[in-house]
Write a protein that holds these residues in place. Structure first.
Motif, mmCIF file in Angstrom:
data_model
loop_
_atom_site.group_PDB
_atom_site.id
_atom_site.type_symbol
_atom_site.label_atom_id
_atom_site.label_comp_id
_atom_site.label_asym_id
_atom_site.label_seq_id
_atom_site.Cartn_x
_atom_site.Cartn_y
_atom_site.Cartn_z
ATOM 1 N N GLY A 1 -20.998 15.983 18.279
ATOM 2 C CA GLY A 1 -20.989 15.858 16.825
ATOM 3 C C GLY A 1 -21.224 14.422 16.368
ATOM 4 O O GLY A 1 -20.872 14.052 15.259
ATOM 5 N N LEU A 2 -21.817 13.600 17.245
ATOM 6 C CA LEU A 2 -22.128 12.222 16.860
ATOM 7 C C LEU A 2 -23.562 12.174 16.345
ATOM 8 O O LEU A 2 -24.344 13.082 16.597
ATOM 9 N N THR A 3 -23.892 11.104 15.637
ATOM 10 C CA THR A 3 -25.274 11.002 15.165
ATOM 11 C C THR A 3 -25.931 9.752 15.745
ATOM 12 O O THR A 3 -25.314 8.701 15.818
ATOM 13 N N PHE A 4 -27.172 9.919 16.180
ATOM 14 C CA PHE A 4 -27.961 8.799 16.706
ATOM 15 C C PHE A 4 -29.270 8.709 15.923
ATOM 16 O O PHE A 4 -30.306 8.402 16.490
ATOM 17 N N THR A 5 -29.199 9.010 14.640
ATOM 18 C CA THR A 5 -30.402 9.115 13.816
ATOM 19 C C THR A 5 -31.293 7.882 13.942
ATOM 20 O O THR A 5 -32.505 8.004 14.163
ATOM 21 N N TYR A 6 -30.689 6.704 13.813
ATOM 22 C CA TYR A 6 -31.517 5.489 13.754
ATOM 23 C C TYR A 6 -32.080 5.133 15.127
ATOM 24 O O TYR A 6 -33.206 4.655 15.219
ATOM 25 N N ASN A 7 -31.304 5.370 16.174
ATOM 26 C CA ASN A 7 -31.839 5.148 17.525
ATOM 27 C C ASN A 7 -33.035 6.067 17.764
ATOM 28 O O ASN A 7 -34.050 5.644 18.308
ATOM 29 N N MET A 8 -32.895 7.323 17.340
ATOM 30 C CA MET A 8 -33.965 8.284 17.581
ATOM 31 C C MET A 8 -35.215 7.904 16.776
ATOM 32 O O MET A 8 -36.334 8.020 17.253
ATOM 33 N N LEU A 9 -34.997 7.417 15.553
ATOM 34 C CA LEU A 9 -36.143 7.005 14.743
ATOM 35 C C LEU A 9 -36.830 5.778 15.352
ATOM 36 O O LEU A 9 -38.060 5.694 15.388
ATOM 37 N N LEU A 10 -36.012 4.837 15.835
ATOM 38 C CA LEU A 10 -36.598 3.653 16.487
ATOM 39 C C LEU A 10 -37.406 4.063 17.717
ATOM 40 O O LEU A 10 -38.487 3.533 17.967
ATOM 41 N N LEU A 11 -36.864 5.020 18.483
ATOM 42 C CA LEU A 11 -37.590 5.501 19.662
ATOM 43 C C LEU A 11 -38.907 6.151 19.252
ATOM 44 O O LEU A 11 -39.929 5.980 19.911
ATOM 45 N N THR A 12 -38.873 6.906 18.146
ATOM 46 C CA THR A 12 -40.095 7.565 17.672
ATOM 47 C C THR A 12 -41.163 6.523 17.330
ATOM 48 O O THR A 12 -42.338 6.704 17.638
ATOM 49 N N VAL A 13 -40.728 5.428 16.720
ATOM 50 C CA VAL A 13 -41.686 4.393 16.301
ATOM 51 C C VAL A 13 -42.148 3.553 17.494
ATOM 52 O O VAL A 13 -43.345 3.339 17.683
ATOM 53 N N PHE A 14 -41.196 3.091 18.311
ATOM 54 C CA PHE A 14 -41.550 2.087 19.317
ATOM 55 C C PHE A 14 -41.770 2.637 20.732
ATOM 56 O O PHE A 14 -42.370 1.971 21.547
ATOM 57 N N PHE A 15 -41.277 3.825 21.029
ATOM 58 C CA PHE A 15 -41.476 4.382 22.371
ATOM 59 C C PHE A 15 -42.466 5.554 22.362
ATOM 60 O O PHE A 15 -43.412 5.574 23.118
ATOM 61 N N VAL A 16 -42.193 6.524 21.501
ATOM 62 C CA VAL A 16 -43.000 7.758 21.535
ATOM 63 C C VAL A 16 -44.443 7.479 21.111
ATOM 64 O O VAL A 16 -45.384 8.080 21.619
ATOM 65 N N GLY A 17 -44.609 6.554 20.193
ATOM 66 C CA GLY A 17 -45.964 6.174 19.813
ATOM 67 C C GLY A 17 -46.522 6.975 18.650
ATOM 68 O O GLY A 17 -47.746 7.132 18.544
ATOM 69 N N VAL A 18 -45.653 7.497 17.806
ATOM 70 C CA VAL A 18 -46.140 8.253 16.643
ATOM 71 C C VAL A 18 -47.055 7.371 15.759
ATOM 72 O O VAL A 18 -48.111 7.839 15.324
ATOM 73 N N PRO A 19 -46.710 6.096 15.505
ATOM 74 C CA PRO A 19 -47.630 5.265 14.708
ATOM 75 C C PRO A 19 -49.015 5.149 15.354
ATOM 76 O O PRO A 19 -50.027 5.139 14.664
ATOM 77 N N TRP A 20 -49.045 5.074 16.684
ATOM 78 C CA TRP A 20 -50.340 4.994 17.378
ATOM 79 C C TRP A 20 -51.140 6.269 17.113
ATOM 80 O O TRP A 20 -52.310 6.214 16.759
ATOM 81 N N LEU A 21 -50.450 7.412 17.244
ATOM 82 C CA LEU A 21 -51.125 8.703 17.087
ATOM 83 C C LEU A 21 -51.693 8.862 15.667
ATOM 84 O O LEU A 21 -52.862 9.204 15.496
ATOM 85 N N ILE A 22 -50.860 8.578 14.665
ATOM 86 C CA ILE A 22 -51.348 8.835 13.302
ATOM 87 C C ILE A 22 -52.314 7.748 12.817
ATOM 88 O O ILE A 22 -53.022 7.948 11.838
ATOM 89 N N SER A 23 -52.362 6.635 13.534
ATOM 90 C CA SER A 23 -53.298 5.585 13.104
ATOM 91 C C SER A 23 -54.667 5.737 13.758
ATOM 92 O O SER A 23 -55.598 5.017 13.407
ATOM 93 N N ARG A 24 -54.822 6.689 14.709
ATOM 94 C CA ARG A 24 -56.110 6.802 15.415
ATOM 95 C C ARG A 24 -57.283 7.129 14.500
ATOM 96 O O ARG A 24 -58.339 6.509 14.626
ATOM 97 N N PRO A 25 -57.147 8.070 13.563
ATOM 98 C CA PRO A 25 -58.315 8.322 12.696
ATOM 99 C C PRO A 25 -58.734 7.080 11.916
ATOM 100 O O PRO A 25 -59.925 6.795 11.794
ATOM 101 N N ILE A 26 -57.742 6.305 11.426
ATOM 102 C CA ILE A 26 -58.069 5.092 10.660
ATOM 103 C C ILE A 26 -58.718 4.053 11.576
ATOM 104 O O ILE A 26 -59.706 3.418 11.209
ATOM 105 N N ALA A 27 -58.160 3.913 12.784
ATOM 106 C CA ALA A 27 -58.727 2.953 13.734
ATOM 107 C C ALA A 27 -60.173 3.333 14.062
ATOM 108 O O ALA A 27 -61.052 2.464 14.149
ATOM 109 N N ALA A 28 -60.435 4.645 14.202
ATOM 110 C CA ALA A 28 -61.792 5.102 14.522
ATOM 111 C C ALA A 28 -62.730 4.797 13.358
ATOM 112 O O ALA A 28 -63.877 4.351 13.555
ATOM 113 N N LEU A 29 -62.238 5.036 12.150
ATOM 114 C CA LEU A 29 -63.058 4.749 10.953
ATOM 115 C C LEU A 29 -63.411 3.270 10.862
ATOM 116 O O LEU A 29 -64.558 2.897 10.590
ATOM 117 N N LEU A 30 -62.402 2.427 11.099
ATOM 118 C CA LEU A 30 -62.616 0.981 11.030
ATOM 119 C C LEU A 30 -63.630 0.527 12.087
ATOM 120 O O LEU A 30 -64.491 -0.312 11.828
#
Lengths: 166, 327
Positions: free
Chosen positions: B292-321
């Protein structure tokens, strides 16, 4: 010779920032934003919860009446005070007494201080949800293992404070 | 001879654990992610006193003025301004210290309430602090006539717009997150005298404790009789399972500790980082469900810096550029 090796070692060391931060956080312990994240670093065979009740001993829904303070937060407050008391109360052999060995009388000052802290926190927000409540009481439920089973006996009354004149 | 072998071994690992190349679109989405996490964290419950000074409050700094709603309102607007600048990648010399300062002020006040502190915001604030220090290091280097980073061919380009600077800003952020996990392993090992895995047989006591604590948060209140959600039922089932089979809980905790201890391996490649991030998130999810503990912010940080979601969603823009550049 040794110094030049150390210099070369530092140059080729991977993840230097990580290593430095681990060392700094470990030394700094709890000094925000640094922390050595000690939570759950030792699973002891004894723990406890605290809760708050009104003047009749009826448990209050703490999160609701305090507009957000949870029992775990109150316990942090209480537990910190209990640890201070433990450090002051040395056993005859010089060791620090265990939490489970403290009597209710020894824990009472920690309970009163924790309730005072809680009351000040509630006062700084709103006391509306404590209509009709004239006293805050704090109870403790010990949790431990006995014959392979986990036991959580009846709550122990620890302390109370009057909250008249909100 | 032996020394040289050690040095070349470390050098090989240094290369293996080097930074991933980050491009401008990915850096943009990483800033969006971090800014979002900061905003979610900011309106913390504040307190009128500092009964147990922590951090800067130990040096006599008083943050209780934050408890004044009018002053807090001003701080919120300052944070909004700083977040906008940060996301827009403009005036980071102003935005980053502002965000870091506000996070430290509110976090210090929150953690100055008792000898035991909460730990949900430290990794976020530390990442902001590291990015701030890294920016000022680069600025001082340029001010002294030196290149801002080891790859800074054109001093007329703003530091924060140079690829090497933000590649390293991301690299240092990942390392900071790794350090937070790794120091917790050091704590587990030292504070338990090396008996953490053995003592984790007492893990079910924590489950009972959290269950009781949850009960007394809502008992006799309006939320007491709310219908059990799927999550409540799953939590009860998981708790019962781990109480009935404590050795499975012990194995789970041991594997979680190993994940934390070796989290720097995420830097080996983007794929490993993604898999590692997902595994850590799953680990946090299981602990959240069971305890019943929460690790919301750790999980969000992992999503941004480990999982690579920003990399994934930035690919179409990077390709366009890239297309635009070649055209």
């Amino acid at each position: 010779m040794a110094l030049s090796f150390l210099k070369r070692l530092w140059r080729v060391l991977p993840l230097r920032l990580t290593l430095v931060l681990v060392a700094v956080m470990w030394i700094a312990e709890e000094n925000y934003p640094l922390s050595h994240f000690p939570m759950y670093s030792n699973f002891t065979d004894f723990d406890y919860v605290v809760f708050v009740a009104d003047q009749n001993g009826t448990p209050l829904p703490l999160e609701y009446v305090s507009l957000g303070t949870r029992t775990a937060r109150l316990k942090k407050q209480y537990n910190g005070l209990i640890n201070k008391i433990r450090k002051d109360l040395k056993n005859p052999d010089g060791s620090t007494p265990q939490k489970r060995d403290l009597t209710v009388e020894q824990r009472r000052p920690a309970g009163e201080k924790a309730l005072t802290w809680l009351w000040r926190t509630i006062q700084s927000k709103s006391t509306d949800r404590l209509e009709g409540v004239t006293e805050l009481q704090i109870y403790q439920i010990p949790i431990y293992r006995e014959d392979g089973h986990i036991v959580a006996p009846d709550p122990e009354y620890i302390a109370s404070i009057k909250i008249d004149g909100k | 001879m032996e020394n040289n072998r050690t040095l070349s071994f470390l050098e090989r690992w240094k290369q293996k654990l080097g930074p991933f190349s980050v491009d401008a679109p990915e850096w943009f989405f990483m800033r969006v992610g971090l800014a979002g996490i900061v905003w979610m964290l900011f309106p913390l419950t504040l307190f009128p006193n500092q009964p147990n000074p922590n951090g800067l409050a130990r040096l006599g700094m008083d943050f209780t003025w934050l408890n004044d709603p009018a002053k807090m309102q001003i701080c919120s607007w300052l944070l909004i301004g700083a977040i906008i600048l940060y996301v827009a990648n403009r005036f980071l010399w102003l935005a980053l210290p502002m965000m870091t300062g506000l996070m430290i002020a509110t976090g210090t006040l929150t953690n100055s309430q008792s000898a035991e502190v909460s730990h949900h915001s430290q990794p976020v604030t530390l990442i902001l602090l590291v990015q701030t220090i890294w920016l000022f290091v680069a600025m001082i280097r340029r001010a002294r006539g030196k290149p801002a980073t080891d790859d800074d061919p054109d001093p007329s380009i703003r530091i924060i717009a140079t690829k090497r600077w933000f590649t390293l800003a991301v690299y240092f952020s990942v390392q900071t997150l790794c350090a937070a996990y790794m120091v917790s392993v050091v704590s587990k090992m030292v504070l338990s005298d090396g008996e953490w895995v053995k003592n984790s047989a007492n893990f079910p006591i924590q489950l009972v404790k959290n269950d009781l604590a949850d009960h007394y948060n809502v008992v006799n209140g309006p939320k007491q009789d709310k219908e059990s959600t799927f999550q409540d039922n799953a939590q009860k089932t998981a708790q019962k399972f781990f109480i009935d089979y404590p050795n499975i809980g012990r194995a789970m905790l041991a594997s979680g500790m190993l994940l934390e201890a070796f989290c720097f391996l995420a830097l080996l490649s983007r794929w490993i980082s993604c898999i590692y991030g997902v595994m850590l998130i799953i680990f946090h999810e299981i602990i959240s469900l069971v305890m019943g503990l929460t690790f919301t912010y750790n999980m969000l940080l992992l999503t941004v810096f480990f999982v690579g979601v920003p990399w994934l969603i930035s690919r179409p823009i990077a390709a366009l550029l890239a297309k635009k550049q070649t055209a």
